[in-house]
Write an enzyme that holds these catalytic residues in place. Structure first.
Site, mmCIF file in Angstrom:
data_model
loop_
_atom_site.group_PDB
_atom_site.id
_atom_site.type_symbol
_atom_site.label_atom_id
_atom_site.label_comp_id
_atom_site.label_asym_id
_atom_site.label_seq_id
_atom_site.Cartn_x
_atom_site.Cartn_y
_atom_site.Cartn_z
ATOM 1 N N TRP A 163 38.191 -55.735 -24.389
ATOM 2 C CA TRP A 163 37.274 -54.945 -25.289
ATOM 3 C C TRP A 163 37.220 -54.952 -27.073
ATOM 4 O O TRP A 163 36.393 -54.267 -27.667
ATOM 5 C CB TRP A 163 37.867 -52.842 -25.168
ATOM 6 N N HIS A 180 33.749 -48.115 -27.101
ATOM 7 C CA HIS A 180 32.283 -47.096 -26.340
ATOM 8 C C HIS A 180 32.374 -45.879 -25.960
ATOM 9 O O HIS A 180 33.435 -45.214 -26.462
ATOM 10 C CB HIS A 180 32.361 -47.835 -24.624
ATOM 11 N N ARG A 206 32.881 -53.012 -32.372
ATOM 12 C CA ARG A 206 33.832 -53.668 -31.885
ATOM 13 C C ARG A 206 34.438 -54.687 -32.693
ATOM 14 O O ARG A 206 33.244 -55.303 -33.008
ATOM 15 C CB ARG A 206 33.522 -54.269 -30.209
ATOM 16 N N GLN A 220 25.599 -46.821 -27.757
ATOM 17 C CA GLN A 220 25.122 -46.777 -26.618
ATOM 18 C C GLN A 220 25.020 -45.632 -25.788
ATOM 19 O O GLN A 220 24.939 -44.413 -26.466
ATOM 20 C CB GLN A 220 27.050 -47.217 -26.089
ATOM 21 N N VAL A 263 35.868 -47.953 -12.705
ATOM 22 C CA VAL A 263 34.504 -47.495 -12.180
ATOM 23 C C VAL A 263 35.192 -48.168 -10.695
ATOM 24 O O VAL A 263 35.540 -48.562 -10.719
ATOM 25 C CB VAL A 263 33.015 -47.294 -11.740
ATOM 26 N N ALA A 317 29.130 -42.626 -13.527
ATOM 27 C CA ALA A 317 29.199 -42.642 -15.308
ATOM 28 C C ALA A 317 28.390 -44.150 -15.167
ATOM 29 O O ALA A 317 28.258 -44.769 -14.201
ATOM 30 C CB ALA A 317 29.961 -42.842 -15.614
HETATM 31 C C1 YSA Z 1 30.730 -49.053 -17.459
HETATM 32 C C2 YSA Z 1 30.882 -47.705 -16.320
HETATM 33 C C3 YSA Z 1 30.676 -46.483 -16.635
HETATM 34 O O1 YSA Z 1 31.827 -45.646 -15.798
HETATM 35 C C4 YSA Z 1 30.987 -45.927 -18.053
HETATM 36 C C5 YSA Z 1 30.162 -46.096 -18.501
HETATM 37 C C6 YSA Z 1 30.338 -48.028 -18.531
HETATM 38 C C7 YSA Z 1 29.874 -49.102 -20.220
HETATM 39 C C8 YSA Z 1 31.173 -49.324 -20.593
HETATM 40 N N1 YSA Z 1 31.648 -48.579 -21.146
HETATM 41 C C9 YSA Z 1 30.763 -50.738 -21.511
HETATM 42 O O2 YSA Z 1 31.493 -49.885 -22.745
HETATM 43 N N2 YSA Z 1 30.566 -51.599 -20.578
HETATM 44 S S1 YSA Z 1 29.801 -52.820 -22.037
HETATM 45 O O3 YSA Z 1 30.807 -53.439 -22.880
HETATM 46 O O4 YSA Z 1 29.151 -53.600 -21.080
HETATM 47 O O5 YSA Z 1 29.217 -52.275 -22.740
HETATM 48 C C10 YSA Z 1 27.957 -51.612 -22.306
HETATM 49 C C11 YSA Z 1 26.309 -51.636 -22.857
HETATM 50 O O6 YSA Z 1 26.795 -51.943 -24.921
HETATM 51 C C12 YSA Z 1 26.106 -53.459 -22.769
HETATM 52 O O7 YSA Z 1 25.121 -53.475 -21.797
HETATM 53 C C13 YSA Z 1 25.128 -53.089 -24.167
HETATM 54 O O8 YSA Z 1 24.464 -53.110 -24.004
HETATM 55 C C14 YSA Z 1 26.047 -52.824 -24.965
HETATM 56 N N3 YSA Z 1 26.989 -53.610 -25.759
HETATM 57 C C15 YSA Z 1 27.783 -53.401 -25.236
HETATM 58 N N4 YSA Z 1 28.640 -54.689 -26.648
HETATM 59 C C16 YSA Z 1 27.837 -54.570 -28.102
HETATM 60 C C17 YSA Z 1 26.740 -53.763 -26.996
HETATM 61 N N5 YSA Z 1 24.811 -54.357 -27.596
HETATM 62 C C18 YSA Z 1 24.818 -54.348 -28.975
HETATM 63 N N6 YSA Z 1 26.568 -55.069 -28.901
HETATM 64 C C19 YSA Z 1 27.686 -55.348 -28.871
HETATM 65 N N7 YSA Z 1 28.632 -56.107 -29.309
#
Ligand code: YSA
Length: 354
Positions: A163, A180, A206, A220, A263, A317
């Site tokens: 993360w 997140h 992040r 998000q 999940v 979720a």
């Molecule tokens: C997954 C399952 C669940 O039951 C609930 C939530 C999630 C999502 C999980 N918490 C998560 O953060 N997944 S992720 O790291 O893949 O990020 C989700 C989305 O946030 C990405 O698809 C992207 O659209 C956005 N994101 C992530 N990092 C980012 C970003 N957008 C811009 N800059 C970044 N550094």
């Protein structure tokens, strides 16, 4: 005696004639004030005359007093008239100078507009309200307990590393900038009993290298639904409807297996690119698909962690990137522009505030 009264009468007449002549010459409020000082003020001529009455023989004082008071009253009245006339003239002049030409075109009023991310959050809140979800908001500075532990990521779990966490110094407790919006899942479930249907828009952080599709700070949208008999079909139906509302009825939606510790099963969720109609372009990096986020069925450990009975309740979720949704809708190809503060970029999204 008669001689003194005659002298006073003459003096009163002389003062009167001089005062009236000078009052005739007065042309401004300042000059009128000077005139008043000279004749009626504390050291003015008429006041001096009144004071001098005491030196007259007693039998002459009443008549002399009446004559002097009469002069004072006459001059005061004349002064009031002139003063009123001058003040009215000054007011007229001020009005004429400040007059507004109502035929001139108005000056443009510059007002701000909501940032594109705020606009998109409002749109998402409206879409999900129609699907029965309420919006809740949570802290951006979070504890490791909510950001990780309650999401089935214990401190010795290797998934904790992925993360790219920004840690806020704290000697006693792990404090982080939330990586997140998922910590709001546990916070919400701790406060509510099923049925739960919430969305959580908000910033996440992040320690990540920035590029056209990654920022260290991004936004998000978390979604969470928990109740009896919730299935994967509910998750797919909800995200399909979201894609339909955002991008129109012809978009296709793709779910692929993915892993998130909170999940089981987990999926990633993509929509075919609305910019090139799935043909492949710069925005979708020529894949025809745009990744929107992760999703899945809430892990039983997460439900247990907040005191829900996983035998009775199930839930889904999801977590989506809001900047990526805007990019998909508008064709903006560099996510860094949203935090770049370039007014020329932001103006393209300006909508009147109502
Ligand atoms: C997954 C399952 C669940 O039951 C609930 C939530 C999630 C999502 C999980 N918490 C998560 O953060 N997944 S992720 O790291 O893949 O990020 C989700 C989305 O946030 C990405 O698809 C992207 O659209 C956005 N994101 C992530 N990092 C980012 C970003 N957008 C811009 N800059 C970044 N550094």
């Amino acid at each position: 005696m008669a001689q003194e009264v005659t002298t006073l009468d003459a003096e009163l007449e002389a003062v009167r004639a001089e005062a009236l002549r000078r009052l005739d010459e007065v042309t401004s409020v300042d000059e009128a004030a000077a005139w008043e000082r000279d004749y009626l003020g504390g050291k003015g001529r008429v006041t001096q005359l009144l004071r001098g009455l005491g030196s007259l023989p007693a039998e002459q004082r009443p008549a002399a007093g009446r004559a002097t008071q009469a002069l004072k009253a006459e001059l005061t009245e004349k002064y009031d008239d002139v003063g009123a006339r001058l003040k009215a003239a000054a007011r007229q002049q001020a009005l004429a100078e400040d007059a507004i030409d109502v035929t001139l075109p108005g000056r443009p009023v510059i007002i701000g507009a909501a940032h594109p991310i705020s606009q998109m959050i409002d749109e998402l809140i409206e879409i999900f309200a129609l699907l029965g979800f309420q919006a809740v908001f949570g802290p951006e500075v979070e504890t490791g307990h909510y950001n990780f532990d309650l999401l089935n990521i214990p401190s010795d779990h290797p998934a904790r590393d992925v993360w790219d966490t920004i840690i806020v110094e704290s000697p006693n407790e792990e404090i982080v900038l939330r990586t997140h919006t998922s910590p709001m899942q546990a916070r919400t479930m701790e406060r509510m009993q099923p049925p739960v249907r919430v969305i959580v828009p908000g910033r996440s952080f992040r320690f990540e290298a920035q590029d056209a599709s990654h920022e260290w700070m991004f936004t998000q949208l978390e979604g969470l639904a928990v109740d009896e008999n919730i299935t994967m079909a509910d998750l797919k139906g909800t995200l399909r409807e979201l894609a339909r509302q955002l991008f129109g009825p012809t978009r296709r939606v793709r779910f692929r297996c993915d892993f998130f510790p909170f999940v089981e099963p987990g999926v990633d969720f993509a929509v075919d690119c609305a910019i090139c109609d799935g043909q492949g372009c710069r925005v979708c990096k020529h894949t025809g698909w745009l990744e929107m986020g992760g999703a899945g069925m809430v892990h039983p450990n997460v439900l247990k962690g907040v005191g829900y009975d996983p035998e009775k309740y199930t839930g889904f979720a999801f977590g989506l990137g809001i900047e990526r949704i805007i990019m998909m809708k508008t064709g903006v190809s560099d996510l860094r522009a949203f935090a770049g503060n370039d007014v020329r970029f932001l103006r393209q999204f300006a909508r009147p505030i109502v």
